[in-house]
Design an enzyme around this catalytic site. Structure first.
Site, PDB file in Angstrom:
ATOM      1  N   GLY A  16      -1.031 -12.430  -4.773  1.00 44.50           N
ATOM      2  CA  GLY A  16      -0.716 -11.541  -3.773  1.00 44.50           C
ATOM      3  C   GLY A  16      -1.815 -12.073  -2.683  1.00 44.50           C
ATOM      4  O   GLY A  16      -2.322 -13.010  -2.752  1.00 44.50           O
ATOM      5  N   PHE A  17      -1.928 -11.279  -1.565  1.00 43.46           N
ATOM      6  CA  PHE A  17      -2.941 -11.469  -0.499  1.00 43.46           C
ATOM      7  C   PHE A  17      -4.214 -11.531  -1.145  1.00 43.46           C
ATOM      8  O   PHE A  17      -5.076 -12.407  -0.816  1.00 43.46           O
ATOM      9  CB  PHE A  17      -2.929 -10.345   0.230  1.00 43.46           C
ATOM     10  CG  PHE A  17      -1.822 -10.027   1.466  1.00 43.46           C
ATOM     11  CD1 PHE A  17      -1.861 -11.045   2.423  1.00 43.46           C
ATOM     12  CD2 PHE A  17      -0.880  -9.206   1.421  1.00 43.46           C
ATOM     13  CE1 PHE A  17      -0.538 -10.796   3.149  1.00 43.46           C
ATOM     14  CE2 PHE A  17       0.171  -9.012   2.295  1.00 43.46           C
ATOM     15  CZ  PHE A  17       0.131 -10.055   3.230  1.00 43.46           C
ATOM     16  N   VAL A  82       1.953 -11.713 -17.199  1.00 38.53           N
ATOM     17  CA  VAL A  82       0.693 -11.487 -18.050  1.00 38.53           C
ATOM     18  C   VAL A  82       1.148  -9.933 -18.639  1.00 38.53           C
ATOM     19  O   VAL A  82       1.603  -8.861 -18.239  1.00 38.53           O
ATOM     20  CB  VAL A  82      -0.446 -11.170 -17.356  1.00 38.53           C
ATOM     21  CG1 VAL A  82      -1.310 -10.323 -18.156  1.00 38.53           C
ATOM     22  CG2 VAL A  82      -0.718 -12.278 -16.593  1.00 38.53           C
ATOM     23  N   GLU A 174       9.717   1.460   8.983  1.00 39.85           N
ATOM     24  CA  GLU A 174      10.056   0.278   9.463  1.00 39.85           C
ATOM     25  C   GLU A 174      11.493  -0.206   8.741  1.00 39.85           C
ATOM     26  O   GLU A 174      12.322  -0.528   9.584  1.00 39.85           O
ATOM     27  CB  GLU A 174       9.186  -0.839   8.891  1.00 39.85           C
ATOM     28  CG  GLU A 174       7.752  -0.690   9.842  1.00 39.85           C
ATOM     29  CD  GLU A 174       6.768  -2.062   9.210  1.00 39.85           C
ATOM     30  OE1 GLU A 174       6.863  -2.410   8.303  1.00 39.85           O
ATOM     31  OE2 GLU A 174       6.128  -2.052  10.133  1.00 39.85           O
ATOM     32  N   ASP A 304      -4.479  -3.735  -3.796  1.00 39.17           N
ATOM     33  CA  ASP A 304      -3.652  -2.523  -4.361  1.00 39.17           C
ATOM     34  C   ASP A 304      -3.859  -2.107  -5.488  1.00 39.17           C
ATOM     35  O   ASP A 304      -3.377  -0.938  -6.084  1.00 39.17           O
ATOM     36  CB  ASP A 304      -2.138  -2.781  -4.015  1.00 39.17           C
ATOM     37  CG  ASP A 304      -1.789  -2.548  -2.638  1.00 39.17           C
ATOM     38  OD1 ASP A 304      -2.517  -2.544  -1.719  1.00 39.17           O
ATOM     39  OD2 ASP A 304      -0.299  -2.902  -2.316  1.00 39.17           O
TER      40      ASP A 304
HETATM   41  C1  LIG Z   1       7.509  -2.886   2.192  1.00 41.51           C
HETATM   42  C2  LIG Z   1       5.931  -3.118   2.485  1.00 41.51           C
HETATM   43  C3  LIG Z   1       5.547  -3.358   3.636  1.00 41.51           C
HETATM   44  C4  LIG Z   1       3.955  -3.272   4.016  1.00 41.51           C
HETATM   45  N1  LIG Z   1       3.791  -3.531   5.448  1.00 41.51           N
HETATM   46  C5  LIG Z   1       2.341  -3.922   5.620  1.00 41.51           C
HETATM   47  C6  LIG Z   1       1.983  -4.071   6.937  1.00 41.51           C
HETATM   48  O1  LIG Z   1       2.634  -4.129   7.805  1.00 41.51           O
HETATM   49  N2  LIG Z   1       0.550  -4.365   7.163  1.00 41.51           N
HETATM   50  C7  LIG Z   1      -0.327  -4.380   5.964  1.00 41.51           C
HETATM   51  O2  LIG Z   1      -1.581  -4.699   6.320  1.00 41.51           O
HETATM   52  N3  LIG Z   1       0.192  -4.027   5.035  1.00 41.51           N
HETATM   53  C8  LIG Z   1       1.433  -3.705   4.682  1.00 41.51           C
HETATM   54  N4  LIG Z   1       1.973  -3.378   3.137  1.00 41.51           N
HETATM   55  C9  LIG Z   1       1.036  -3.569   2.161  1.00 41.51           C
HETATM   56  C10 LIG Z   1       0.430  -4.605   1.590  1.00 41.51           C
HETATM   57  O3  LIG Z   1       1.771  -5.787   1.279  1.00 41.51           O
HETATM   58  C11 LIG Z   1      -0.246  -4.537   0.337  1.00 41.51           C
HETATM   59  O4  LIG Z   1      -1.390  -3.875   0.420  1.00 41.51           O
HETATM   60  C12 LIG Z   1      -0.712  -6.080  -0.185  1.00 41.51           C
HETATM   61  O5  LIG Z   1       0.490  -6.734  -0.646  1.00 41.51           O
HETATM   62  C13 LIG Z   1      -1.571  -5.836  -1.439  1.00 41.51           C
HETATM   63  O6  LIG Z   1      -1.995  -7.025  -1.827  1.00 41.51           O
HETATM   64  P1  LIG Z   1      -2.288  -7.442  -3.541  1.00 41.51           P
HETATM   65  O7  LIG Z   1      -2.775  -8.795  -3.341  1.00 41.51           O
HETATM   66  O8  LIG Z   1      -3.150  -6.406  -3.688  1.00 41.51           O
HETATM   67  O9  LIG Z   1      -0.859  -7.215  -4.087  1.00 41.51           O
HETATM   68  P2  LIG Z   1       0.521  -7.855  -3.838  1.00 41.51           P
HETATM   69  O10 LIG Z   1       0.667  -8.484  -2.762  1.00 41.51           O
HETATM   70  O11 LIG Z   1       1.517  -6.818  -4.417  1.00 41.51           O
HETATM   71  O12 LIG Z   1       0.397  -8.965  -5.250  1.00 41.51           O
HETATM   72  C14 LIG Z   1       0.295  -8.790  -6.519  1.00 41.51           C
HETATM   73  C15 LIG Z   1       0.812 -10.127  -7.071  1.00 41.51           C
HETATM   74  O13 LIG Z   1       0.720  -9.760  -8.658  1.00 41.51           O
HETATM   75  C16 LIG Z   1       1.799 -10.227  -9.298  1.00 41.51           C
HETATM   76  N5  LIG Z   1       2.088  -9.461 -10.770  1.00 41.51           N
HETATM   77  C17 LIG Z   1       1.968  -8.179 -10.875  1.00 41.51           C
HETATM   78  N6  LIG Z   1       2.081  -7.734 -12.269  1.00 41.51           N
HETATM   79  C18 LIG Z   1       1.875  -8.906 -12.791  1.00 41.51           C
HETATM   80  C19 LIG Z   1       1.963  -9.307 -14.182  1.00 41.51           C
HETATM   81  N7  LIG Z   1       2.150  -8.623 -14.926  1.00 41.51           N
HETATM   82  N8  LIG Z   1       1.976 -10.625 -14.409  1.00 41.51           N
HETATM   83  C20 LIG Z   1       1.836 -11.727 -13.462  1.00 41.51           C
HETATM   84  N9  LIG Z   1       2.047 -11.506 -12.112  1.00 41.51           N
HETATM   85  C21 LIG Z   1       2.111 -10.111 -11.796  1.00 41.51           C
HETATM   86  C22 LIG Z   1       2.829  -9.960  -8.407  1.00 41.51           C
HETATM   87  O14 LIG Z   1       4.119 -10.737  -8.777  1.00 41.51           O
HETATM   88  C23 LIG Z   1       2.618 -10.191  -6.953  1.00 41.51           C
HETATM   89  O15 LIG Z   1       2.467 -11.600  -6.432  1.00 41.51           O
HETATM   90  C24 LIG Z   1       3.374  -3.294   2.932  1.00 41.51           C
HETATM   91  C25 LIG Z   1       3.643  -3.146   1.663  1.00 41.51           C
HETATM   92  C26 LIG Z   1       5.053  -2.891   1.416  1.00 41.51           C
HETATM   93  C27 LIG Z   1       5.531  -3.086   0.064  1.00 41.51           C
END
Ligand SMILES: Cc1cc2nc3c(=O)[nH]c(=O)nc-3n(C[C@H](O)[C@H](O)[C@H](O)COP(=O)(O)OP(=O)(O)OC[C@H]3O[C@@H](n4cnc5c(N)ncnc54)[C@H](O)[C@@H]3O)c2cc1C
Length: 422
Positions: A16-17, A82, A174, A304
């Site tokens: 993700g991000f 995973v 939203e 997250d």
């Molecule tokens: C609907 C929505 C709207 C949002 N709007 C905003 C906004 O406007 N502005 C803002 O700043 N933030 C926003 N957020 C929050 C933001 O999107 C999250 O904080 C951000 O995506 C977190 O990034 P991350 O990399 O930690 O996790 P994620 O982006 O969730 O990436 C995690 C990745 O891990 C992968 N994964 C998980 N478990 C497994 C596994 N067991 N095996 C293999 N892969 C796995 C998933 O497929 C995913 O690709 C929003 C969130 C949501 C849900």
């Protein structure tokens, strides 16, 4: 079952991000990295509600990982689930028993929906954490509209369509705003005129206001804007049960519902719990200031999946900007780990936060001084920030082509697509 062990310098679980930002930083130093995600694309969660309401196509919010890293052979992209993580061993296991082990392990698996044990929520409501969630919700909404349109065309009227959005945070606001606006501005151009008249969106939240982290002024603006879009606000009450035909509220009353969207809470992905690390609020790992897991050398937890200290006794919110910056920062610290340098405590640059309500209507608190914006200025800022954050030029072009068409001409070219509902 195979029991293969392959060694990488760094393994990143979740693209993700946070995971992508970390991998991009490591790619610059040609560090041998395995980036694992269950999807072969990076999904852009902040725009999922636009996929759910047919404003954007699923492709616009999903950047293929192999394209992102095509010029970086040191990063191997693996599409796999995973099934478990062993933090002390810095290894991960796939469902077929394959084990990958590394010098440094990064856990950036993000968040998933938290139903807080609400009966029926898992079965009868739609979460919004993945592209699949968004297309399932889009299909369910379109199916309801098609059904109503057919009834209106044959009988001159149709049954009501009630949508309940649970949770008045940014995701709920939203989503409710986008559905409300679709009903107000878009449906009359596509469906029998009885259909929009019979649609109602309810936004339900335990608290007495929407958008808790925003100022009172912005909360009032949001509430007024949603009400103008016809959204019925039910504050100070929770949803205690979800059924196939409606929801029960915490005061015992019931609401009919054809579609329930669950934006009522999140927790760390379940795979994070398997890692053997101590977890805190929301099932997230309470990391040290340098983003490492306390007492477990060579393990980083980001975005997250982590409770990241904010430097004044609290933790940073679950935001895309926090995730992305934590990924970049961890990348730098990992380079230091592998080259004998010094890790540094995470320095978050607070750019504020924003939420879209509808056309020309948004709220934003910008920068560390929290400059408040509403209306067209906040709307324009939201579009600019989200277009810039999209991970790929192709996705940016898709969004920039769809938004003017949507906000200026009320056209929704995605209305017919989507998977079949669950
Ligand atoms: C609907 C929505 C709207 C949002 N709007 C905003 C906004 O406007 N502005 C803002 O700043 N933030 C926003 N957020 C929050 C933001 O999107 C999250 O904080 C951000 O995506 C977190 O990034 P991350 O990399 O930690 O996790 P994620 O982006 O969730 O990436 C995690 C990745 O891990 C992968 N994964 C998980 N478990 C497994 C596994 N067991 N095996 C293999 N892969 C796995 C998933 O497929 C995913 O690709 C929003 C969130 C949501 C849900």
């Amino acid at each position: 079952m195979s029991d293969t062990v392959r060694d990488y310098q760094v393994i990143i679980v979740g693209a993700g991000f946070a995971g992508v930002a970390a991998a991009q930083r490591l790619a610059k130093e040609r560090i041998r990295t395995l980036l694992i995600d269950r999807n072969n694309y990076q999904q852009f969660q902040p725009l999922l509600y636009q996929v759910a309401t047919a404003q954007l196509a699923a492709n616009d919010v999903a950047a293929p990982l192999r394209s992102l890293f095509r010029k970086h052979p040191s990063v191997r992209v693996l599409t796999a689930e995973v099934s478990s993580i062993d933090a002390r061993d810095r290894s991960v296991t796939l469902p077929d028993g394959t084990v990958f082990r590394s010098d440094v392990l990064v856990i950036s698996a993000g968040a998933e929906v938290n139903y807080f044990g609400t009966p029926g929520a898992d079965e009868f409501s739609y979460p919004l954490y993945s592209v699949d969630d968004a297309t399932a919700l889009a299909s369910s909404l379109v199916e309801q509209l098609d059904r109503a349109d057919t009834a209106a065309a044959t009988h001159g009227d149709c049954e009501p369509i009630d949508v309940v959005v649970v949770g008045g945070g940014p995701t709920g606001v939203e989503t409710a705003g986008a559905i409300g606006e679709t009903i107000e501005r878009v449906l009359p151009h596509y469906f029998h005129d009885a259909v929009p008249r019979r649609c109602t969106v309810h936004l339900v939240d335990h608290g007495d206001t929407v958008l808790k982290p925003f100022s009172e002024k912005l909360q009032r603006y949001t509430r007024r804007s949603l009400e103008r879009l016809g959204v019925v606000m039910l504050m100070g009450t929770g949803v205690s049960e979800v059924r196939a035909d409606g929801v029960t509220l915490s005061d015992g009353s019931t609401l009919p519902a054809h579609v329930v969207v669950w934006a009522g809470g999140l927790k760390a992905r379940s795979v994070v719990a398997s890692a053997g690390l101590e977890t805190g609020r929301g099932g997230r790992v309470d990391v040290d200031a340098d983003l490492t897991a306390p007492g477990v050398p060579g393990v980083y937890v980001l975005g997250d999946a982590a409770n990241i200290p904010d430097g004044s006794g609290g933790t940073l919110p679950q935001l895309g900007s926090v995730a992305m910056q934590s990924g970049k920062w961890a990348g730098r610290n990992i380079v230091a780990d592998l080259t004998g340098g010094q890790r540094r405590p995470f320095g978050y640059v607070d750019k504020g936060f924003m939420a879209m309500i509808g056309r020309m209507s948004a709220v934003a608190e910008v920068g560390p001084k929290r400059i408040e914006l509403t209306g067209p200025l906040a709307f324009a800022s939201w579009l600019a920030v989200h277009a810039a954050l999209l991970p790929q030029a192709r996705a940016r072009i898709g969004a920039l082509a769809s938004w003017p068409r949507d906000y200026l001409s009320r056209s929704r070219s995605q209305f017919v697509v989507g998977n079949r509902p669950r």
